[in-house]
Design an enzyme around this catalytic site. Structure first.
Site, mmCIF file in Angstrom:
data_model
loop_
_atom_site.group_PDB
_atom_site.id
_atom_site.type_symbol
_atom_site.label_atom_id
_atom_site.label_comp_id
_atom_site.label_asym_id
_atom_site.label_seq_id
_atom_site.Cartn_x
_atom_site.Cartn_y
_atom_site.Cartn_z
ATOM 1 N N CYS A 181 9.208 6.040 -3.042
ATOM 2 C CA CYS A 181 8.156 5.216 -3.651
ATOM 3 C C CYS A 181 8.845 4.039 -4.316
ATOM 4 O O CYS A 181 9.008 4.007 -5.535
ATOM 5 C CB CYS A 181 7.352 6.023 -4.657
ATOM 6 S SG CYS A 181 6.780 7.632 -4.042
ATOM 7 N N ALA A 183 8.600 0.350 -4.305
ATOM 8 C CA ALA A 183 8.171 -0.952 -4.817
ATOM 9 C C ALA A 183 8.016 -0.910 -6.328
ATOM 10 O O ALA A 183 7.637 0.132 -6.888
ATOM 11 C CB ALA A 183 6.843 -1.358 -4.163
ATOM 12 N N ASP A 234 7.425 2.111 0.737
ATOM 13 C CA ASP A 234 6.235 2.069 -0.106
ATOM 14 C C ASP A 234 5.014 2.165 0.785
ATOM 15 O O ASP A 234 5.018 1.659 1.919
ATOM 16 C CB ASP A 234 6.178 0.796 -0.946
ATOM 17 C CG ASP A 234 5.220 0.966 -2.126
ATOM 18 O OD1 ASP A 234 5.673 1.445 -3.175
ATOM 19 O OD2 ASP A 234 4.030 0.643 -1.989
ATOM 20 N N CYS A 342 7.267 8.311 -15.459
ATOM 21 C CA CYS A 342 7.238 7.726 -16.798
ATOM 22 C C CYS A 342 6.117 8.356 -17.602
ATOM 23 O O CYS A 342 5.482 7.724 -18.432
ATOM 24 C CB CYS A 342 7.087 6.218 -16.748
ATOM 25 S SG CYS A 342 5.550 5.690 -16.060
#
Length: 899
Positions: A181, A183, A234, A342
């Site tokens: 993943c 991008a 992506d 995150c």
């Protein structure tokens, strides 16, 4: 996962992932009030992290206080290590002293500071308020430096925590790496730098017939170049374009960019012997930086405060697990995968790790790696072994909303049963599954040591929130892959259709399905609509398990995912669905054409759990048919879309390549078979690209199998459009992207620049005069160019000490015109180099060609004005002498006018 500073909110600056059009956390910033006026409050958000047992109460208060402050700005020096260190030194010596002397409101302004967690002072952050930056010249100059170097690729503006995962991957030159993943590409750039290593110095050694493997660190067996490869992926085409833009600045030929759904990423086929077993690429390292709710980005993504709900993490758990499972399948035995988000929510973190390890067969197959020796100065907390799952329930219409915390699956089931008896219409989230909860107690040998995961909280070192886990694959695995119920229905439908169209000699199917539905799911939730699934796969609450067959992982595991990938793409792109075609093979029996993951026919798409024990594998990965039928089979051309990219390699004896390399005196050791063009016909038109050997193998083997390749390689040569093209032996100019790859092997057309004054003149002036006869102002460069034919040259600048020295080695393209020379560098790069090397903020770059054209235009206009003026004066003179058609009027005469 959430992204870094260049990434945006739920991925560092985008909204949390929620619903249609939000992609991987994306979405427009729709706030109506000013940024400063948005309240950093959310009762659900605070309650979950204060009562969920993540931190002691006192420490939670420190964390929450840090969460409500702005995030420091951070950046990283990029590129080869020698270049990065050189630019870092310019920054430290030129800007830090002037910034340190600034005071604001009577207090000294804190200058940028290196982040201790990262080595070599290559990562910095700063907390300076924007008012200070706008007001004081030292900060304005520093800001210009940041912008110029970021545009040149020497600095990356990136959030500190987002720089952690690539360091934990422990990538070495020569490794094959997948960023699932990727991008917009800041982490991919880090991975590319690690694969690249210090190969430029080693290539120079190899070109001088010295051994490039001086320390045994990495594989530089390609004449000093790293043999590694980065595949950056992506799922979105536009975001993949952002990824290409970010990575092209690295001038990295060992790179492929693809566009696929990471959870069903197709297997990459490798060449194999005719009739042999299909071989698929396995990766040494994989980064799964997955889509997440992004609640750790609240310090810079202000939308988190107003929009966070517990359903964010619950809705993404299934997607995150599928991506990690697919990554583990693509990983080679002994390889490592880093899973990161995150988010601070354990449902998106430890729960995904535990579920993935259990799905792969336990800790004997996949183990969590102890990361305490990775970035030892990074302040961190261990992963959680227990946690609570947060949910809200409502009555129809959203009435009577209640918050719940469940510590185990059994407690959730019991609570659900009680509410079903009392309030049968009360609705809980359909996304809660057993895998969202902590794993059940097991023996010490089978226990998953989740404490080896890494949690980075905002208050520890003034960053955002982050989660990292490193998993190592110990043995071949058979993954119980989670799939959506809608996919199951579509596969069964395709199976039924294919059976009626299957040739008599085809192998029978033996697919077993086991469906599982979440406890308490409403009938309407159990089978969501196909349209909804395509718009937002993370929102599908019902899971379906594919029972993987007992064949070897290398063969069946990859075939399974090729089939699932094919089916998924057919659902998303009905116009690209494969049809059963008959190949004309003379007197042989007809057979369905097969073209790989995206071009497979209906039966191949269903080849998920086929028992291949007694069947001979065919090169395309499907069960082999009789030889006489297979001989006539042809690959079905892929349906082209508007986003289709073509990659055609030129033959090693291509005459254009031969002429160019001869013109520059390139050594025969430099490979001739890696040059590529981007057009369907394979014609040498405008640009010629160069790639690594492995990149060529993958592109050539998979371009007709449905793989969506977006980018590969670097531009090496561009056609030079000039009037005297016929008089130029090689009308092609070298490009900055590929010039440093070729230069060590060239023996002709090399111009050495030893003076900063000469380089400055070439930068500040475009097309400075270089007449065939007479003097020039290009010093040692002009003396060398005078003796050369028209065409492109290597301008070589060696690193040197002293006031007139250069901080690092440079190689730039320089064109020798009949009466001038020109450095083939655009104006933005010229300005960046003038700022970096000469500290010139606003250079006035002169373009002698443009100035000459303007002068010629002004002269032509002046001459034209003179002609007009003379014509007017002549006419006036004639009028005075001869009068006008209205009568004779001479000097002193008066005209009488009748009223």
């Amino acid at each position: 996962m959430a992204r870094d500073g260049s990434n945006g909110g739920g991925r560092g600056g985008r909204k949390p992932f929620r619903g249609k059009g939000k992609g991987r956390g994306g979405g427009r910033d729709t706030r109506s009030e000013p940024y400063e006026d948005i309240k950093r409050e959310n009762d659900y958000y605070e309650s979950y992290y204060s009562q969920g047992g993540f931190l002691p109460e006192d420490e939670f208060k420190h964390m929450w206080k840090a969460m409500q402050t702005d995030l420091p700005n951070s950046f990283r020096f990029t590129g080869t290590k020698s270049d990065a260190l050189a630019v870092r030194e310019i920054f430290k010596q030129r800007y830090i002293p002037t910034i340190t002397a600034v005071t604001f409101d009577g207090l000294s302004v804190e200058p940028p500071r290196p982040v201790e967690a990262f080595p070599d002072e290559l990562v910095w952050d700063m907390t300076t308020h924007k008012k200070v930056i706008r007001k004081y010249p030292p900060f304005k100059e520093f800001q210009k430096f940041l912008v110029a170097e970021a545009a040149s690729g020497n600095i990356s503006r990136q959030e500190v925590v987002s720089m952690i995962p690539p360091h934990f991957l422990d990538v070495k030159p020569g490794m094959v790496v997948l960023d699932m993943c990727a991008a917009p590409g800041s982490k991919s750039a880090q991975l590319a730098e690690m694969i690249h290593g210090d190969e430029e110095e080693r290539v120079i050694k190899a070109a001088n017939n010295e051994s490039p493997n001086i320390d045994g660190e990495g594989d530089y067996s390609d004449d000093g170049r790293s043999t590694g490869l980065l595949v950056a992926n992506d799922t979105d085409y536009k975001r993949a374009g952002m990824l290409v833009h970010q990575l092209k600045r690295l001038d990295f030929p060992n790179l492929i960019v693809t566009q696929h759904d990471a959870s069903i990423y197709p297997s990459i086929e490798l060449p194999n012997a005719e009739g042999g077993r299909p071989q698929y690429l396995k990766f040494d390292r994989i980064l799964a930086d997955v889509p997440c709710s992004g609640d750790g980005t609240a310090r810079k993504n202000i939308n988190v405060w107003s929009k966070w709900t517990p359903k964010d993490g619950l809705g993404l758990h299934n997607l995150q697990l599928r991506i990690l499972n697919r990554g583990l399948q693509l990983l080679k035995k002994g390889g490592r995968i880093v899973y990161s988000t995150c988010s601070m929510n354990p449902v998106e973190n430890e729960a995904v790790i535990a579920a993935a390890i259990e799905a792969c067969g336990g800790v004997s197959k996949v183990q969590l790696v102890d990361c305490s020796d990775h970035l030892p100065k990074l302040k961190r907390k261990p992963g959680l072994n227990t946690w609570k799952v947060f949910d809200t329930s409502t009555l129809p219409g959203g009435e009577d909303k209640k918050a719940h915390m469940f510590s185990s699956w059994d407690r959730f089931v019991n609570a659900k049963e009680k509410y079903d008896a009392k309030e049968p219409v009360r609705q809980f989230s359909s996304k809660i599954t057993q895998g969202c909860f902590p794993p059940t107690a097991a023996s010490e040998e089978r226990r998953i040591p989740l404490e080896r995961c890494v949690r980075v909280y905002p208050h520890l070192q003034d960053t955002g929130g982050f989660f990292i886990a490193v998993l190592e694959k110990l043995d071949d695995i058979k993954v119980t892959q989670i799939q959506n119920a809608t996919n199951a229905a579509e596969l069964r439908k395709m199976k039924a259709q294919s059976q009626s169209a299957t040739p008599a000699f085809a192998q029978p199917l033996n697919v077993t399905w086991t469906e599982e539905q979440p406890t308490g799911a409403a009938p309407s939730e159990a089978t969501p609509s196909l349209k909804h699934k395509l718009e937002d796969p993370a929102e599908i609450g019902t899971a379906k398990r594919v029972k993987v067959g007992e064949t070897e992982e290398q063969s069946n595991g990859d075939a399974e995912f090729e089939a699932i990938s094919s089916m998924k793409r057919k659902l998303e792109n009905p116009e690209e669905s494969a049809t059963v075609k008959r190949a004309k093979t003379g007197d042989t029996a007809p057979e369905s054409a097969v073209s790989g993951p995206e071009g497979q026919d209906a039966q191949a798409a269903l080849d998920v759990d086929v028992d291949m024990t007694d069947a001979k594998p065919a090169p395309n990965g499907s069960t082999a048919a009789p030889a006489r039928a297979r001989e006539g089979t042809k690959l079905r051309p892929e349906n082209q879309s508007q986003n289709k990219e073509y990659f055609e390699y030129l033959p090693s004896d291509d005459p254009t390549i031969a002429d160019i390399l001869e013109f520059f005196g390139v050594s025969p050791r430099f490979p001739r078979d890696r040059f590529m063009v981007k057009n369907k016909e394979g014609l040498v038109l405008n640009k010629i690209y160069y790639t690594s050997a492995l990149a060529k193998t993958i592109i050539s083997q998979n371009k007709d199998r449905g793989m969506k390749f977006i980018h590969c390689g670097v531009v090496m040569f561009v056609s030079h459009k000039i009037k005297d093209k016929d008089n130029v032996k090689a009308p092609w100019r070298l490009q900055n992207e590929g010039i440093r790859i070729l230069e060590p092997w060239a023996s002709k057309r090399i111009v050495n620049c030893t003076s900063k004054k000469t380089l400055r003149k070439l930068l500040i002036e475009m097309f400075p005069k270089l007449p065939k006869d007479g003097g020039h102002e290009l010093a040692e460069v002009g003396d060398q160019l005078i003796k050369m034919e028209i065409g492109c040259c290597f301008l070589r600048i060696e690193k040197s000490e002293g006031d007139d020295g250069f901080p690092f080695r440079m190689v730039l393209p320089l064109w020798r015109h009949p009466g001038s020379a020109n450095l083939m560098v655009d104006q933005n790069d010229r300005k960046a180099m003038l700022l970096r090397l000469f500290n010139e903020n606003e250079p006035d770059i002169k373009n002698h060609v443009v100035e000459k054209q303007k002068a010629e235009e002004e002269e032509a206009k002046r001459l034209a004005d003179d002609v007009v003026r003379k014509e007017v004066e002549s006419e006036l003179a004639e009028a005075e002498e001869e009068g006008t058609e209205y009568g004779q009027i001479g000097k002193g005469d008066e005209m009488e006018v009748d009223e």
